[in-house]
Design a protein around this motif. Structure first.
Motif, PDB file in Angstrom:
ATOM      1  N   MET A 120       0.832  -1.196   0.000  1.00 30.57           N
ATOM      2  CA  MET A 120       0.000   0.000   0.000  1.00 30.57           C
ATOM      3  C   MET A 120       0.875   1.258   0.000  1.00 30.57           C
ATOM      4  N   ALA A 121       1.917   1.268   0.827  1.00 26.85           N
ATOM      5  CA  ALA A 121       2.806   2.432   0.899  1.00 26.85           C
ATOM      6  C   ALA A 121       3.536   2.653  -0.425  1.00 26.85           C
ATOM      7  N   ILE A 122       3.940   1.577  -1.090  1.00 23.44           N
ATOM      8  CA  ILE A 122       4.619   1.693  -2.387  1.00 23.44           C
ATOM      9  C   ILE A 122       3.660   2.266  -3.426  1.00 23.44           C
ATOM     10  N   ALA A 123       2.395   1.831  -3.383  1.00 24.96           N
ATOM     11  CA  ALA A 123       1.391   2.363  -4.306  1.00 24.96           C
ATOM     12  C   ALA A 123       1.185   3.855  -4.074  1.00 24.96           C
ATOM     13  N   VAL A 124       1.142   4.270  -2.806  1.00 27.31           N
ATOM     14  CA  VAL A 124       0.977   5.692  -2.477  1.00 27.31           C
ATOM     15  C   VAL A 124       2.200   6.483  -2.940  1.00 27.31           C
ATOM     16  N   ASP A 125       3.393   5.909  -2.749  1.00 28.16           N
ATOM     17  CA  ASP A 125       4.626   6.581  -3.172  1.00 28.16           C
ATOM     18  C   ASP A 125       4.618   6.831  -4.677  1.00 28.16           C
ATOM     19  N   ARG A 126       4.233   5.821  -5.465  1.00 27.10           N
ATOM     20  CA  ARG A 126       4.172   5.991  -6.918  1.00 27.10           C
ATOM     21  C   ARG A 126       3.086   6.987  -7.308  1.00 27.10           C
ATOM     22  N   TYR A 127       1.967   6.938  -6.607  1.00 28.57           N
ATOM     23  CA  TYR A 127       0.868   7.868  -6.876  1.00 28.57           C
ATOM     24  C   TYR A 127       1.320   9.318  -6.674  1.00 28.57           C
ATOM     25  N   MET A 128       2.012   9.575  -5.564  1.00 29.85           N
ATOM     26  CA  MET A 128       2.466  10.928  -5.273  1.00 29.85           C
ATOM     27  C   MET A 128       3.480  11.402  -6.309  1.00 29.85           C
ATOM     28  N   ARG A 129       4.368  10.533  -6.744  1.00 29.51           N
ATOM     29  CA  ARG A 129       5.410  10.931  -7.691  1.00 29.51           C
ATOM     30  C   ARG A 129       4.856  11.197  -9.083  1.00 29.51           C
ATOM     31  N   PHE A 198      -6.414  -6.413   4.733  1.00 26.44           N
ATOM     32  CA  PHE A 198      -6.493  -6.597   3.289  1.00 26.44           C
ATOM     33  C   PHE A 198      -7.341  -5.523   2.621  1.00 26.44           C
ATOM     34  N   TYR A 199      -8.527  -5.283   3.137  1.00 29.40           N
ATOM     35  CA  TYR A 199      -9.464  -4.408   2.433  1.00 29.40           C
ATOM     36  C   TYR A 199      -8.994  -2.954   2.408  1.00 29.40           C
ATOM     37  N   LEU A 200      -8.388  -2.466   3.480  1.00 32.41           N
ATOM     38  CA  LEU A 200      -7.867  -1.097   3.456  1.00 32.41           C
ATOM     39  C   LEU A 200      -6.749  -0.952   2.422  1.00 32.41           C
ATOM     40  N   PRO A 201      -5.686  -1.796   2.445  1.00 31.66           N
ATOM     41  CA  PRO A 201      -4.664  -1.690   1.389  1.00 31.66           C
ATOM     42  C   PRO A 201      -5.227  -1.899  -0.006  1.00 31.66           C
ATOM     43  N   MET A 202      -6.206  -2.811  -0.151  1.00 31.08           N
ATOM     44  CA  MET A 202      -6.780  -3.053  -1.471  1.00 31.08           C
ATOM     45  C   MET A 202      -7.408  -1.782  -2.040  1.00 31.08           C
ATOM     46  N   LEU A 203      -8.201  -1.086  -1.217  1.00 29.64           N
ATOM     47  CA  LEU A 203      -8.846   0.142  -1.679  1.00 29.64           C
ATOM     48  C   LEU A 203      -7.816   1.203  -2.052  1.00 29.64           C
ATOM     49  N   VAL A 204      -6.755   1.315  -1.243  1.00 32.96           N
ATOM     50  CA  VAL A 204      -5.715   2.308  -1.520  1.00 32.96           C
ATOM     51  C   VAL A 204      -4.962   1.960  -2.797  1.00 32.96           C
ATOM     52  N   VAL A 205      -4.595   0.687  -2.965  1.00 31.04           N
ATOM     53  CA  VAL A 205      -3.867   0.253  -4.167  1.00 31.04           C
ATOM     54  C   VAL A 205      -4.698   0.499  -5.420  1.00 31.04           C
ATOM     55  N   LEU A 206      -5.981   0.152  -5.389  1.00 32.65           N
ATOM     56  CA  LEU A 206      -6.847   0.361  -6.551  1.00 32.65           C
ATOM     57  C   LEU A 206      -7.028   1.850  -6.846  1.00 32.65           C
ATOM     58  N   TYR A 207      -7.188   2.648  -5.816  1.00 33.84           N
ATOM     59  CA  TYR A 207      -7.334   4.096  -5.984  1.00 33.84           C
ATOM     60  C   TYR A 207      -6.081   4.684  -6.641  1.00 33.84           C
ATOM     61  N   CYS A 208      -4.911   4.320  -6.115  1.00 36.26           N
ATOM     62  CA  CYS A 208      -3.653   4.857  -6.650  1.00 36.26           C
ATOM     63  C   CYS A 208      -3.427   4.402  -8.085  1.00 36.26           C
ATOM     64  N   THR A 209      -3.687   3.142  -8.365  1.00 37.49           N
ATOM     65  CA  THR A 209      -3.492   2.609  -9.709  1.00 37.49           C
ATOM     66  C   THR A 209      -4.385   3.337 -10.706  1.00 37.49           C
ATOM     67  N   PHE A 210      -5.649   3.516 -10.347  1.00 34.69           N
ATOM     68  CA  PHE A 210      -6.598   4.196 -11.245  1.00 34.69           C
ATOM     69  C   PHE A 210      -6.157   5.620 -11.534  1.00 34.69           C
ATOM     70  N   HIS A 211      -5.764   6.366 -10.511  1.00 35.79           N
ATOM     71  CA  HIS A 211      -5.414   7.769 -10.703  1.00 35.79           C
ATOM     72  C   HIS A 211      -4.065   7.937 -11.395  1.00 35.79           C
ATOM     73  N   ILE A 212      -3.151   6.982 -11.237  1.00 37.24           N
ATOM     74  CA  ILE A 212      -1.896   7.037 -11.996  1.00 37.24           C
ATOM     75  C   ILE A 212      -2.188   6.908 -13.487  1.00 37.24           C
ATOM     76  N   ILE A 213      -3.053   5.955 -13.836  1.00 36.94           N
ATOM     77  CA  ILE A 213      -3.411   5.742 -15.242  1.00 36.94           C
ATOM     78  C   ILE A 213      -4.101   6.980 -15.812  1.00 36.94           C
ATOM     79  N   VAL A 214      -5.058   7.528 -15.065  1.00 35.04           N
ATOM     80  CA  VAL A 214      -5.784   8.716 -15.526  1.00 35.04           C
ATOM     81  C   VAL A 214      -4.838   9.899 -15.703  1.00 35.04           C
ATOM     82  N   SER A 215      -3.925  10.094 -14.757  1.00 38.42           N
ATOM     83  CA  SER A 215      -3.000  11.228 -14.824  1.00 38.42           C
ATOM     84  C   SER A 215      -2.091  11.145 -16.036  1.00 38.42           C
TER      85      SER A 215
END
Length: 341
Positions: A120-129, A198-215
């Motif tokens: 989850m933290a790695i997904a957030v790190d990539r999202y921020m960058r 599981f469910y908290l990291p899952m939601l964060v990972v999916l959120y970050c992945t979606f917004h990286i693609i959109v950006s």
């Protein structure tokens, strides 16, 4: 599926609660080869990753700290799998004592939760960058990153240290997940933590992945071959995360729902047999969660040119021309944010 009776004290009186105990015939044939394979590849892959991070990755970045700790969590988890394999090979008879049982269960719980939190933290790190490239958090110092990682380890330990207090009525069994016919005992902190982690990291990972693609699509970078490849890889990581962790969490939720329904319809002596197939599915799917820890070194290999080149050199494989790769890098803002350690 058998029924175990165990006494509890309440209001000065002794009550008898009923706990399901499975014979695990199918588990004894399915799980040992799966767990041994995960142990071997997990220890080798994550051991190699830790060695590369410690001795061949310079300089470290904040994201490297996250990858290193993810590899550490995966390595410690994989080390515990050998004991679980021996447990099932020995006809579900624990032969290493009560203390080592609790240590093994704690290592599995702590590092399974730690793995999901670091992913989850790695997904957030990539999202921020990628999405917020000028945010101050992207220039986080190594010392601050290590403090953040320490806080994550302390959180993980606090969430899973309760495993040492789990009661094992049968001294030959070593299980952290049980099915009780009394619902008051069935939904405990251990099961809640398993689902929550599981469910908290899952939601964060999916959120970050979606917004990286959109950006990246908005910035018209997604059509570049290199960035498109990186995008597909992030999606693949998210899909593997779901494949590895979602089945066991669904099975756990179904067990809780089914137990509540069956206890209101059937006598206690029949509840366990009615839940046997679902319980076996859960224990098989929980072994699938360990597969994610085995696959994480592949994530490091394909997502980081530095890690890939060092790994190829170590394994005496053809090493790509890094200078040539550098000249090919055009408009690297998105690509570097996605792939570099």
């Amino acid at each position: 599926m058998l029924l175990e009776l165990w006494p509890t004290s309440q209001g000065g009186s002794t009550l008898v609660n009923m706990r399901c105990s499975f014979n695990g015939t199918l588990l004894m044939s399915v799980l040992p080869p799966v767990l041994v394979t995960e142990f071997l590849f997990g220890v080798l892959g994550n051991g190699l990753a830790l060695w590369i991070f410690c001795f061949h990755t310079r300089p470290w970045k904040s994201s490297t700290v996250l990858f290193f700790n993810l590899a550490m969590a995966d390595f410690l988890l994989n080390m515990s799998l050998l004991f679980r394999a021996i447990y099932y090979i020995s006809d579900i008879q624990w032969k290493f004592g009560h203390a080592l049982c609790n240590i093994c269960l704690f290592m599995l719980a702590m590092n399974r939760s730690g793995s999901t939190l670091f992913l989850m933290a790695i997904a957030v790190d990539r999202y921020m960058r990628v999405v917020h490239p000028h945010h101050p958090i992207n220039s986080l110092s190594i010392s601050k990153a290590m403090c953040g990682v320490l806080a994550m380890w302390l959180l993980t330990i606090s969430l899973t240290v309760h495993v040492f207090n789990l009661k094992h009525v049968n001294t030959t069994r070593c299980e952290s997940f049980t099915v009780d016919t009394e619902m008051d005992h069935n939904l405990n902190w251990h099961k809640f933590e398993f689902i929550f982690a599981f469910y908290l990291p899952m939601l964060v990972v999916l959120y970050c992945t979606f917004h990286i693609i959109v950006s990246l699509r908005r910035r018209q970078l997604a059509q570049q071959a290199k960035i498109k490849k990186a995008l597909w890889f992030i999606v693949l990581v998210a899909v593997l995360f779901l494949i590895c962790y979602l089945p066991s969490n669904i099975a756990q939720l179904l067990i809780l729902i089914q137990t509540k329904q069956l206890t209101s319809k059937l006598p206690d002596t029949e509840v366990c047999s009615a839940l046997e197939d679902l319980t076996v599915v859960f224990f098989i799917t929980i072994s699938l969660t360990y597969l994610n820890s085995v696959l994480d070194p592949a994530v490091y290999y394909f997502s980081s040119p530095t890690f890939k080149n060092i790994c190829r050199k170590v394994l005496h494989l053809f090493q790509t021309d890094t200078a040539k790769s550098t000249r090919r890098n055009i408009r690297e803002t998105g690509s570097q944010s996605l792939s570099q350690l």
